[in-house]
Design a protein around this motif. Structure first.
Motif, PDB file in Angstrom:
ATOM      1  N   UNK A   1       0.857  -1.188   0.000  1.00 55.18           N
ATOM      2  CA  UNK A   1       0.000   0.000   0.000  1.00 55.18           C
ATOM      3  C   UNK A   1       0.891   1.234   0.000  1.00 55.18           C
ATOM      4  N   UNK A   2       0.363   2.315  -0.555  1.00 52.93           N
ATOM      5  CA  UNK A   2       1.097   3.587  -0.621  1.00 52.93           C
ATOM      6  C   UNK A   2       0.231   4.671  -0.007  1.00 52.93           C
ATOM      7  N   UNK A   3       0.843   5.485   0.850  1.00 51.80           N
ATOM      8  CA  UNK A   3       0.230   6.723   1.333  1.00 51.80           C
ATOM      9  C   UNK A   3       1.005   7.830   0.619  1.00 51.80           C
ATOM     10  N   UNK A   4       0.455   8.345  -0.482  1.00 52.08           N
ATOM     11  CA  UNK A   4       1.228   9.139  -1.439  1.00 52.08           C
ATOM     12  C   UNK A   4       1.955  10.356  -0.872  1.00 52.08           C
ATOM     13  N   UNK A   5       1.264  11.256  -0.206  1.00 53.90           N
ATOM     14  CA  UNK A   5       1.883  12.529   0.185  1.00 53.90           C
ATOM     15  C   UNK A   5       3.015  12.323   1.201  1.00 53.90           C
ATOM     16  N   UNK A   6       2.880  11.312   2.068  1.00 59.24           N
ATOM     17  CA  UNK A   6       3.920  11.072   3.083  1.00 59.24           C
ATOM     18  C   UNK A   6       5.044  10.182   2.573  1.00 59.24           C
ATOM     19  N   UNK A   7       4.934   9.673   1.341  1.00 59.37           N
ATOM     20  CA  UNK A   7       5.971   8.799   0.803  1.00 59.37           C
ATOM     21  C   UNK A   7       6.016   7.440   1.476  1.00 59.37           C
ATOM     22  N   UNK A   8       4.937   7.059   2.137  1.00 64.16           N
ATOM     23  CA  UNK A   8       4.883   5.813   2.904  1.00 64.16           C
ATOM     24  C   UNK A   8       4.513   4.639   1.999  1.00 64.16           C
ATOM     25  N   UNK A   9       5.301   3.563   2.106  1.00 62.75           N
ATOM     26  CA  UNK A   9       5.008   2.310   1.413  1.00 62.75           C
ATOM     27  C   UNK A   9       4.959   1.225   2.477  1.00 62.75           C
ATOM     28  N   UNK A  10       3.885   0.430   2.448  1.00 57.65           N
ATOM     29  CA  UNK A  10       3.693  -0.605   3.461  1.00 57.65           C
ATOM     30  C   UNK A  10       3.628  -1.980   2.827  1.00 57.65           C
ATOM     31  N   UNK A  11       4.310  -2.941   3.467  1.00 54.48           N
ATOM     32  CA  UNK A  11       4.166  -4.347   3.116  1.00 54.48           C
ATOM     33  C   UNK A  11       3.081  -4.893   4.033  1.00 54.48           C
ATOM     34  N   UNK A  12       2.071  -5.542   3.442  1.00 50.89           N
ATOM     35  CA  UNK A  12       0.926  -6.036   4.204  1.00 50.89           C
ATOM     36  C   UNK A  12       0.691  -7.495   3.808  1.00 50.89           C
ATOM     37  N   UNK A  13       1.219  -8.423   4.604  1.00 50.44           N
ATOM     38  CA  UNK A  13       1.054  -9.849   4.322  1.00 50.44           C
ATOM     39  C   UNK A  13       0.171 -10.478   5.395  1.00 50.44           C
ATOM     40  N   UNK A  14      -0.803 -11.251   4.964  1.00 51.50           N
ATOM     41  CA  UNK A  14      -1.653 -11.962   5.908  1.00 51.50           C
ATOM     42  C   UNK A  14      -0.950 -13.233   6.380  1.00 51.50           C
ATOM     43  N   UNK A  15      -1.496 -13.851   7.418  1.00 50.65           N
ATOM     44  CA  UNK A  15      -0.958 -15.122   7.893  1.00 50.65           C
ATOM     45  C   UNK A  15      -1.045 -16.180   6.794  1.00 50.65           C
ATOM     46  N   UNK A  16      -2.088 -16.125   5.982  1.00 42.89           N
ATOM     47  CA  UNK A  16      -2.228 -17.071   4.870  1.00 42.89           C
ATOM     48  C   UNK A  16      -1.134 -16.843   3.830  1.00 42.89           C
ATOM     49  N   UNK A  17      -0.824 -15.571   3.548  1.00 45.18           N
ATOM     50  CA  UNK A  17       0.248 -15.250   2.594  1.00 45.18           C
ATOM     51  C   UNK A  17       1.578 -15.843   3.054  1.00 45.18           C
ATOM     52  N   UNK A  18       1.924 -15.638   4.319  1.00 46.77           N
ATOM     53  CA  UNK A  18       3.229 -16.105   4.812  1.00 46.77           C
ATOM     54  C   UNK A  18       3.250 -17.614   5.009  1.00 46.77           C
ATOM     55  N   UNK A  19       2.095 -18.227   5.302  1.00 49.09           N
ATOM     56  CA  UNK A  19       2.039 -19.682   5.474  1.00 49.09           C
ATOM     57  C   UNK A  19       2.390 -20.402   4.174  1.00 49.09           C
TER      58      UNK A  19
END
Length: 117
Positions: A61-79
């Motif tokens: 995900x991106x929060x544009x004005x703050x330059x923030x980029x987030x990695x968002x993985x669920x437990x299913x994704x990492x499993x």
């Protein structure tokens, strides 16, 4: 030049990590109109990605004005991760201009089993 940052992921647990993309003066870079993509691979030469993260699939995900980029993985994704170590890089790009692609993060990935199970 991409910033080096290693990821430590616990298989079967959520993984949330945020990064702020800043310029040389430490000011946030406005990412309005940008997308992001990232591959986790066993090694740089691997022909297939272990996991593909994009802003389209919601794993980035991106929060544009703050330059923030987030990695968002669920437990299913990492499993579903089958490797124990790997590599990754994270790119930002402008979908309207194919000349604008910047690799901003790269590093090693360690994927561990959870102790509590």
């Amino acid at each position: 030049m991409a910033t080096k940052f290693n990821l430590d992921i616990i298989r079967g647990s959520r993984y949330l990590k945020g990064f702020e993309y800043v310029d040389s003066s430490k000011n946030p870079v406005d990412l309005t109109g940008f997308s992001a993509r990232m591959h986790i691979r066993e090694k740089e030469t691997s022909t297939t990605a272990e996991l593909e993260l994009t802003t389209d699939n919601g794993m980035l995900t991106i929060i544009p004005v703050s330059g923030q980029i987030n990695i968002v993985l669920s437990a299913i994704d990492t499993a579903g991760l089958t490797i124990d170590t790997g590599v990754y890089d994270l790119e930002i790009y402008n979908p309207g201009d194919t000349d604008v692609v910047d690799t901003i993060l790269e590093g090693l990935v360690t994927i561990r089993d959870a102790i509590t199970r």
